[in-house]
Write a protein that holds these residues in place. Structure first.
Motif, PDB file in Angstrom:
ATOM      1  N   UNK A  15       0.828  -1.202   0.000  1.00 42.36           N
ATOM      2  CA  UNK A  15       0.000   0.000   0.000  1.00 42.36           C
ATOM      3  C   UNK A  15       0.864   1.255   0.000  1.00 42.36           C
ATOM      4  N   UNK A  16       1.867   1.272   0.893  1.00 44.97           N
ATOM      5  CA  UNK A  16       2.617   2.504   1.107  1.00 44.97           C
ATOM      6  C   UNK A  16       3.329   2.969  -0.155  1.00 44.97           C
ATOM      7  N   UNK A  17       4.053   2.052  -0.784  1.00 46.06           N
ATOM      8  CA  UNK A  17       4.863   2.443  -1.940  1.00 46.06           C
ATOM      9  C   UNK A  17       4.155   2.216  -3.271  1.00 46.06           C
ATOM     10  N   UNK A  18       3.535   1.036  -3.403  1.00 41.84           N
ATOM     11  CA  UNK A  18       3.076   0.626  -4.728  1.00 41.84           C
ATOM     12  C   UNK A  18       1.669   1.088  -5.081  1.00 41.84           C
ATOM     13  N   UNK A  19       0.880   1.463  -4.064  1.00 43.52           N
ATOM     14  CA  UNK A  19      -0.467   1.935  -4.383  1.00 43.52           C
ATOM     15  C   UNK A  19      -0.620   3.417  -4.049  1.00 43.52           C
ATOM     16  N   UNK A  20      -0.057   3.850  -2.901  1.00 41.54           N
ATOM     17  CA  UNK A  20      -0.235   5.241  -2.492  1.00 41.54           C
ATOM     18  C   UNK A  20       0.989   6.115  -2.698  1.00 41.54           C
ATOM     19  N   UNK A  21       2.154   5.477  -2.802  1.00 36.79           N
ATOM     20  CA  UNK A  21       3.390   6.261  -2.878  1.00 36.79           C
ATOM     21  C   UNK A  21       3.547   6.974  -4.210  1.00 36.79           C
ATOM     22  N   UNK A  22       4.576   7.819  -4.287  1.00 40.01           N
ATOM     23  CA  UNK A  22       4.845   8.543  -5.525  1.00 40.01           C
ATOM     24  C   UNK A  22       5.208   7.570  -6.646  1.00 40.01           C
ATOM     25  N   UNK A  23       5.843   6.479  -6.262  1.00 41.11           N
ATOM     26  CA  UNK A  23       6.211   5.507  -7.290  1.00 41.11           C
ATOM     27  C   UNK A  23       5.192   4.359  -7.326  1.00 41.11           C
ATOM     28  N   UNK A  24       3.904   4.723  -7.232  1.00 39.06           N
ATOM     29  CA  UNK A  24       2.874   3.675  -7.282  1.00 39.06           C
ATOM     30  C   UNK A  24       2.814   3.080  -8.697  1.00 39.06           C
ATOM     31  N   UNK A  25       2.223   1.910  -8.761  1.00 39.32           N
ATOM     32  CA  UNK A  25       2.256   1.179 -10.042  1.00 39.32           C
ATOM     33  C   UNK A  25       1.013   1.416 -10.898  1.00 39.32           C
ATOM     34  N   UNK A  26       0.103   2.277 -10.431  1.00 39.86           N
ATOM     35  CA  UNK A  26      -1.184   2.405 -11.133  1.00 39.86           C
ATOM     36  C   UNK A  26      -1.028   2.917 -12.571  1.00 39.86           C
ATOM     37  N   UNK A  27      -0.138   3.891 -12.775  1.00 40.54           N
ATOM     38  CA  UNK A  27       0.076   4.368 -14.150  1.00 40.54           C
ATOM     39  C   UNK A  27       0.689   3.278 -15.018  1.00 40.54           C
TER      40      UNK A  27
ATOM     41  N   UNK B 284       0.442 -13.932  -1.669  1.00 42.89           N
ATOM     42  CA  UNK B 284       0.338 -13.565  -0.254  1.00 42.89           C
ATOM     43  C   UNK B 284      -0.042 -12.099  -0.085  1.00 42.89           C
ATOM     44  N   UNK B 285      -0.658 -11.787   1.033  1.00 43.46           N
ATOM     45  CA  UNK B 285      -0.845 -10.380   1.404  1.00 43.46           C
ATOM     46  C   UNK B 285       0.495  -9.905   1.973  1.00 43.46           C
ATOM     47  N   UNK B 286       0.978  -8.781   1.475  1.00 48.29           N
ATOM     48  CA  UNK B 286       2.247  -8.226   1.952  1.00 48.29           C
ATOM     49  C   UNK B 286       2.171  -8.050   3.470  1.00 48.29           C
ATOM     50  N   UNK B 287       3.155  -8.641   4.148  1.00 49.10           N
ATOM     51  CA  UNK B 287       3.185  -8.726   5.606  1.00 49.10           C
ATOM     52  C   UNK B 287       2.739  -7.448   6.325  1.00 49.10           C
ATOM     53  N   UNK B 288       3.316  -6.305   5.880  1.00 47.50           N
ATOM     54  CA  UNK B 288       3.058  -5.051   6.599  1.00 47.50           C
ATOM     55  C   UNK B 288       1.684  -4.460   6.291  1.00 47.50           C
ATOM     56  N   UNK B 289       0.951  -5.089   5.387  1.00 42.27           N
ATOM     57  CA  UNK B 289      -0.356  -4.540   4.998  1.00 42.27           C
ATOM     58  C   UNK B 289      -1.519  -5.284   5.639  1.00 42.27           C
TER      59      UNK B 289
END
Ligand SMILES: *[C@@H]1O[C@H](CO)[C@@H](O)[C@H](O)[C@H]1NC(C)=O
Ligand SMILES: *[C@@H]1O[C@H](CO)[C@@H](O)[C@H](O)[C@H]1NC(C)=O
Ligand SMILES: *[C@@H]1O[C@H](CO)[C@@H](O)[C@H](O)[C@H]1NC(C)=O
Length: 258
Positions: free
Chosen positions: A149-161, A181-186
């Motif tokens: 969530x932190x980096x790949x969905x909400x962060x500046x370098x998210x993967x949505x684009x 798997x669900x990412x451990x920290x999420x």
């Protein structure tokens, strides 16, 4: 129940017949991911390590239970990809069929593996993979962990684009984003909200190896996120017993791609 073709192509046929569901042209049983577990890199402690892989195959590989994944992604190919990843390399169309890209997170920059495959836009490994895919292809992107969530969905370098870039080149194609798997920290986060953002771009699935082989479930149905799936209960045979009716619905909806 669904997409069992991954590891045991014949069991899907049996399930389909059992439920009396007629397979249609748009049904998907991604043989494309069969034997993906042969790629799974391990840490020094022999724990499954994060990696991402995308494969482009002819649509029949994703729809025809008799299609043999070995023709387009053999065990030898899987081993080669695994070896490259273990050496710290990424796989850029590195197999004979030139239909696979894969990466571990970058050790130096800490760039996440999903991001490595999807960027830079226009010249990413994914763009190279898509160049040789056509509207008759089936493209499956698999990440061992759910995108964080932190980096790949909400962060500046998210993967949505990056995901949009993929889907925009093949809007009517058959595409799937799969995680295991669900990412451990999420685990304590509101993943429903986050998964909707991914599913809005590309159909999102969770697949796991169970006692019955690889099983996959669709994460979002009619804009509702399957919370049982997030918790992993669907894969726990002693806990979750699908009834004939929900089995049917899940099978139907999971197999028909948008
Ligand atoms: C997967 O790999 C196993 C062991 O390497 C092999 O026996 C099996 O045939 C493979 N399955 C598919 C669908 O390729
Ligand atoms: C990791 O990032 C560095 C810096 O951008 C790059 O030189 C290197 O090739 C990357 N590693 C892999 C395996 O792609
Ligand atoms: C599966 O469900 C059973 C029964 O509810 C429970 O005891 C067990 O811990 C669960 N296993 C996992 C891996 O969630």
């Amino acid at each position: 129940i669904v997409l069992k073709a991954f590891l045991f192509p014949s069991s899907v046929l049996i399930v389909l017949l059992y439920l009396g569901v007629q397979s249609t042209e748009r049904d998907v049983k991604p043989g494309a991911l069969a034997n993906i577990s042969n790629v799974q890199p391990k840490t020094k402690m022999q724990i499954d390590a994060q990696y991402a892989i995308a494969i482009s195959v002819q649509r029949a590989q994703c729809t025809d239970v008799h299609a043999d994944i070995q023709n387009v992604f053999s065990n030898k190919d899987a081993k080669h990809v695994k070896d490259e990843l273990s050496k710290g390399q990424k796989c850029l169309l590195c197999t004979d069929s030139r239909n696979v890209i894969a990466a571990r997170p970058n050790r130096t920059t800490k760039e996440h593996s999903e991001h490595v495959l999807l960027y830079p836009l226009g010249e990413s490994p994914m763009d190279k993979l898509l160049e040789q895919a056509d509207q008759n292809s089936c493209v499956v992107f698999y990440s061992y962990n759910s995108p964080c969530v932190k980096k790949c969905i909400r962060g500046e370098d998210n993967i949505l684009n990056g995901l949009s870039n993929w889907i925009n080149t093949r809007k009517n194609g058959m595409n799937a984003f799969v995680f295991n798997e669900i990412w451990q920290k999420d685990k304590k986060k509101n993943l429903a909200e986050e998964f909707l953002k991914i599913n809005a771009v590309v159909p999102l699935y969770r697949c796991k190896i169970t006692s019955d082989g690889m099983e996959c479930w669709k994460c979002v149905e009619n804009n509702n996120v399957d919370t049982f799936l997030i918790k992993g209960w669907h894969f726990n045979k002693s806990f979750f017993k699908p009834t004939m009716s929900n089995q049917f619905i899940i099978l139907q909806s999971t197999l028909s791609f948008q």
